[in-house]
Enzyme design. Structure first.
Site, mmCIF file in Angstrom:
data_model
loop_
_atom_site.group_PDB
_atom_site.id
_atom_site.type_symbol
_atom_site.label_atom_id
_atom_site.label_comp_id
_atom_site.label_asym_id
_atom_site.label_seq_id
_atom_site.Cartn_x
_atom_site.Cartn_y
_atom_site.Cartn_z
ATOM 1 N N TYR A 2 37.900 34.728 63.170
ATOM 2 C CA TYR A 2 37.028 35.391 64.153
ATOM 3 C C TYR A 2 37.434 35.187 65.602
ATOM 4 O O TYR A 2 37.328 36.087 66.415
ATOM 5 C CB TYR A 2 35.589 34.876 64.001
ATOM 6 C CG TYR A 2 34.917 35.307 62.724
ATOM 7 C CD1 TYR A 2 34.214 36.506 62.652
ATOM 8 C CD2 TYR A 2 34.994 34.534 61.577
ATOM 9 C CE1 TYR A 2 33.600 36.916 61.472
ATOM 10 C CE2 TYR A 2 34.391 34.936 60.391
ATOM 11 C CZ TYR A 2 33.689 36.134 60.353
ATOM 12 O OH TYR A 2 33.087 36.539 59.183
ATOM 13 N N GLU A 11 22.195 35.928 59.871
ATOM 14 C CA GLU A 11 23.304 35.176 60.461
ATOM 15 C C GLU A 11 22.912 33.699 60.614
ATOM 16 O O GLU A 11 22.937 33.130 61.695
ATOM 17 C CB GLU A 11 23.741 35.823 61.780
ATOM 18 C CG GLU A 11 24.898 35.168 62.507
ATOM 19 C CD GLU A 11 26.172 34.928 61.692
ATOM 20 O OE1 GLU A 11 26.407 35.618 60.690
ATOM 21 O OE2 GLU A 11 26.908 34.004 62.068
ATOM 22 N N TRP A 12 22.497 33.074 59.524
ATOM 23 C CA TRP A 12 22.267 31.632 59.447
ATOM 24 C C TRP A 12 21.359 31.128 60.570
ATOM 25 O O TRP A 12 20.299 31.701 60.788
ATOM 26 C CB TRP A 12 23.621 30.895 59.379
ATOM 27 C CG TRP A 12 24.477 31.426 58.261
ATOM 28 C CD1 TRP A 12 25.630 32.139 58.368
ATOM 29 C CD2 TRP A 12 24.233 31.326 56.845
ATOM 30 N NE1 TRP A 12 26.123 32.485 57.126
ATOM 31 C CE2 TRP A 12 25.293 31.992 56.178
ATOM 32 C CE3 TRP A 12 23.235 30.723 56.061
ATOM 33 C CZ2 TRP A 12 25.364 32.085 54.784
ATOM 34 C CZ3 TRP A 12 23.310 30.814 54.668
ATOM 35 C CH2 TRP A 12 24.367 31.481 54.057
ATOM 36 N N GLU A 40 37.743 37.507 55.735
ATOM 37 C CA GLU A 40 36.651 37.867 56.656
ATOM 38 C C GLU A 40 37.227 38.070 58.048
ATOM 39 O O GLU A 40 38.080 37.305 58.493
ATOM 40 C CB GLU A 40 35.587 36.758 56.789
ATOM 41 C CG GLU A 40 34.630 36.656 55.640
ATOM 42 C CD GLU A 40 33.593 35.545 55.834
ATOM 43 O OE1 GLU A 40 33.264 35.194 56.985
ATOM 44 O OE2 GLU A 40 33.135 35.012 54.808
ATOM 45 N N TRP A 86 34.046 41.655 57.795
ATOM 46 C CA TRP A 86 32.742 41.010 57.727
ATOM 47 C C TRP A 86 31.861 41.699 58.749
ATOM 48 O O TRP A 86 32.143 41.569 59.923
ATOM 49 C CB TRP A 86 32.815 39.503 58.034
ATOM 50 C CG TRP A 86 31.443 38.896 57.934
ATOM 51 C CD1 TRP A 86 30.506 38.810 58.929
ATOM 52 C CD2 TRP A 86 30.832 38.354 56.754
ATOM 53 N NE1 TRP A 86 29.356 38.256 58.444
ATOM 54 C CE2 TRP A 86 29.521 37.961 57.116
ATOM 55 C CE3 TRP A 86 31.261 38.174 55.433
ATOM 56 C CZ2 TRP A 86 28.639 37.399 56.194
ATOM 57 C CZ3 TRP A 86 30.389 37.612 54.538
ATOM 58 C CH2 TRP A 86 29.086 37.225 54.925
ATOM 59 N N ASN A 97 33.243 29.157 49.897
ATOM 60 C CA ASN A 97 33.514 29.805 51.172
ATOM 61 C C ASN A 97 33.571 28.789 52.297
ATOM 62 O O ASN A 97 32.619 28.042 52.521
ATOM 63 C CB ASN A 97 32.410 30.813 51.498
ATOM 64 C CG ASN A 97 32.657 31.510 52.840
ATOM 65 O OD1 ASN A 97 33.612 32.267 52.972
ATOM 66 N ND2 ASN A 97 31.832 31.229 53.830
ATOM 67 N N GLU A 98 34.688 28.760 53.018
ATOM 68 C CA GLU A 98 34.825 27.994 54.252
ATOM 69 C C GLU A 98 34.437 26.524 54.121
ATOM 70 O O GLU A 98 33.405 26.085 54.638
ATOM 71 C CB GLU A 98 34.016 28.655 55.383
ATOM 72 C CG GLU A 98 34.454 30.083 55.662
ATOM 73 C CD GLU A 98 33.759 30.704 56.859
ATOM 74 O OE1 GLU A 98 32.727 30.178 57.289
ATOM 75 O OE2 GLU A 98 34.268 31.707 57.385
ATOM 76 N N HIS A 118 28.509 30.210 48.640
ATOM 77 C CA HIS A 118 28.501 30.572 50.061
ATOM 78 C C HIS A 118 27.218 29.980 50.662
ATOM 79 O O HIS A 118 26.377 30.707 51.173
ATOM 80 C CB HIS A 118 28.607 32.083 50.227
ATOM 81 C CG HIS A 118 29.036 32.542 51.593
ATOM 82 N ND1 HIS A 118 30.068 33.441 51.796
ATOM 83 C CD2 HIS A 118 28.576 32.242 52.834
ATOM 84 C CE1 HIS A 118 30.200 33.679 53.099
ATOM 85 N NE2 HIS A 118 29.305 32.965 53.750
HETATM 86 C C1 PNW Z 1 31.413 32.831 58.578
HETATM 87 N N1 PNW Z 1 31.318 28.767 63.671
HETATM 88 O O1 PNW Z 1 30.786 31.688 59.055
HETATM 89 C C2 PNW Z 1 30.708 33.011 57.261
HETATM 90 O O2 PNW Z 1 31.533 33.062 56.138
HETATM 91 C C3 PNW Z 1 29.655 34.071 57.244
HETATM 92 O O3 PNW Z 1 28.652 33.707 56.338
HETATM 93 C C4 PNW Z 1 29.129 34.330 58.637
HETATM 94 O O4 PNW Z 1 28.093 35.276 58.640
HETATM 95 C C5 PNW Z 1 30.293 34.801 59.479
HETATM 96 O O5 PNW Z 1 31.336 33.849 59.507
HETATM 97 C C6 PNW Z 1 29.921 35.126 60.912
HETATM 98 O O6 PNW Z 1 29.465 33.986 61.567
HETATM 99 C C7 PNW Z 1 30.979 31.012 60.216
HETATM 100 O O7 PNW Z 1 30.337 28.716 64.462
HETATM 101 C C8 PNW Z 1 29.861 30.736 60.984
HETATM 102 O O8 PNW Z 1 32.359 28.148 63.936
HETATM 103 C C9 PNW Z 1 29.991 30.011 62.132
HETATM 104 C C10 PNW Z 1 31.225 29.512 62.497
HETATM 105 C C11 PNW Z 1 32.356 29.751 61.724
HETATM 106 C C12 PNW Z 1 32.224 30.504 60.574
#
Ligand code: PNW
Length: 441
Positions: free
Chosen positions: A295, A405-406, A352, A398, A167-168, A123
């Site tokens: 999301y 949050e990155w 998630e 999630w 992951n993703e 991840h």
């Molecule tokens: C996911 N976007 O990531 C991740 O799996 C998690 O680590 C993260 O915390 C969560 O969603 C919430 O953001 C994404 O900007 C992060 O398109 C950003 C994007 C999509 C997925």
């Protein structure tokens, strides 16, 4: 109160919560090696407040309390990830025994509490020496990832309930090499095409290793974003279709059908690594389940300019604090599309789903009514899919905890449990209590 409770779903339907290693553990502790997220965060301008995962939620030390929260919340399953740099600090060399021991204890701690361990191997925190050697742009990453898989799974593979390699893939490939807002922060189409393919290759190698070790219940976790054309013009429709292609169809097409979509290859084809076609059988090995992270949706408008010649524009639906539109119907749409068009009967899991929103902690309570409504609306769309006969077998929120949050740092809070980052106190929010009530057995 949530509209649906456990009893509205089939007996074998599972409810879970998800986290990831770098976002919660505290990366400065326990002998973990440097990762490209540490490097990325240390470069000014990349991450809000230059925040990193050094301490995060201190889950490395507080995991028993966090697993108690999962058990007491009446969850069935916990989705977590293993940090490559914690297990193999330089990515390819010696194993950090303390790191491997941590995941071993975590798995046993879950089983002791009657919780199913759902592990994701990667991840996003790539060990820095591997990143410096080209990271996902370098084909050798797949061999190194295969070894990491073997090291982790030789230790915990006998006791995990499910496993997924990466992951993703879209975030690892496209977001990190084309949009540049995640590590390593590149904006380069050639790097993007190579990273996207090597992520798929690493997925295939990892699945192969896990099958060889006899690890059960192997799947993939892809993220999906509903693409809506900005207007009714053919140009807008074409733009949204291409966005849907490289976001939603690319990876699942490779994993399930052993092919990348033609419309995406029109743009990426010239930049793909040589003889990529020879890898497609390895990439498309049979899986036992498919995970969907969902999301939001995006409104797509043609923009001219270089490939992909479009941009996301502001939409009109209510938004989360990250500006993400709330569109629950999109979740149902993807469950149906993935089932009808790709997986055809394989169990699906929503791996998630959640929203960023900050509500104040006061008097020991966090009244996150918006999150309760978000979760409720999305679980209702899952229920709709189940009622239509789509084999959705679980839903993970999630996230268990507020966390890193990155590139957005610690300000956006996704947790159903509030974390005070100065005391590390955990406080269940109203959303946790609503799930706890709905999931009572
Ligand atoms: C996911 N976007 O990531 C991740 O799996 C998690 O680590 C993260 O915390 C969560 O969603 C919430 O953001 C994404 O900007 C992060 O398109 C950003 C994007 C999509 C997925």
């Amino acid at each position: 109160m949530l509209t649906h409770t456990r009893s509205d779903f089939p007996d074998d339907f599972l409810f879970g919560a998800a986290t990831s290693s770098y976002q919660i553990e505290g990366h400065a502790q326990g002998g973990a090696g440097q990762t490209h997220w540490d490097d990325f965060a240390a470069t000014p301008g990349n991450v809000i407040g230059a925040a990193n995962g050094d301490i995060a939620c201190d889950h490395l030390n507080r995991w028993p309390e966090d697993l108690d929260l999962l058990r007491d919340g009446n969850f069935d399953v916990y989705r977590f990830s293993t940090s490559w740099a914690r297990v193999i600090p330089d990515g390819t060399g010696a194993v950090n025994a303390e790191g491997l021991d941590f995941y071993d204890k975590l798995v046993d701690g879950l089983l002791e509490r009657g919780l199913k361990p759902a592990v994701t191997l990667y991840h996003w925190e790539l060990p820095s020496p591997l990143a410096d050697a080209g990271g996902w742009r370098n084909r050798e990453i797949a061999d190194h990832f295969a070894r990491f898989t073997e090291v982790v799974m030789s230790r915990i593979g006998d006791r995990v309930w499910s496993a997924a390699p990466i992951n993703e893939p879209w975030c690892v490939g496209f977001m990190s090499h084309f949009l540049g807002n995640h590590a390593p922060g590149l904006r380069d189409i050639r790097a993007t095409a190579r990273a996207m393919h090597h992520v798929c290759l690493a997925h295939g190698r990892s699945i192969e290793v896990m099958r060889g070790l006899g690890v059960k219940n192997l799947g993939a976790v892809c993220n999906f974003e509903y693409a809506t054309p900005a207007d009714s013009s053919p140009e807008a429709h074409k733009a949204a279709t291409l966005y849907d292609g490289y976001y939603n169809r690319f990876f699942i097409g490779a994993f399930m059908n052993r092919r990348y979509p033609d419309d995406v290859l029109e743009g990426l084809g010239p930049h793909m690594p040589k003889n990529w076609q020879d890898d497609m059988d390895l990439i498309g090995q049979p899986l036992d389940w498919m995970g969907l992270n969902y999301y939001t949706r995006k409104i797509i408008s043609p923009s001219g300019g270089p490939w992909p010649s479009h941009e996301a524009v502001e939409g009109s639906l209510p938004k989360t604090q990250l500006g993400w539109e709330i569109f629950p119907e999109g979740l149902h749409s993807f469950l149906k599309r993935v089932h009808d068009g790709y997986t055809r009967g394989l169990p699906l899991y929503v791996t998630e789903n959640g929203m960023a929103w900050n509500d104040t902690l006061s008097g020991g309570e966090v009244k996150d009514a918006k999150r309760v409504a978000y979760i409720d609306a999305h679980i209702s769309q899952v229920k709709r899919a189940v009622d239509e006969g789509i084999p959705v077998k679980g839903y993970f929120t999630w996230s268990l905890l507020d966390n890193y949050e990155w590139n957005e740092g610690y300000a956006p809070r996704f947790g159903i449990v509030h974390v005070d980052y100065s005391t590390q106190a955990r406080t269940p929010k109203a959303s946790y209590l609503a799930l706890q009530e709905a999931l009572r057995r």
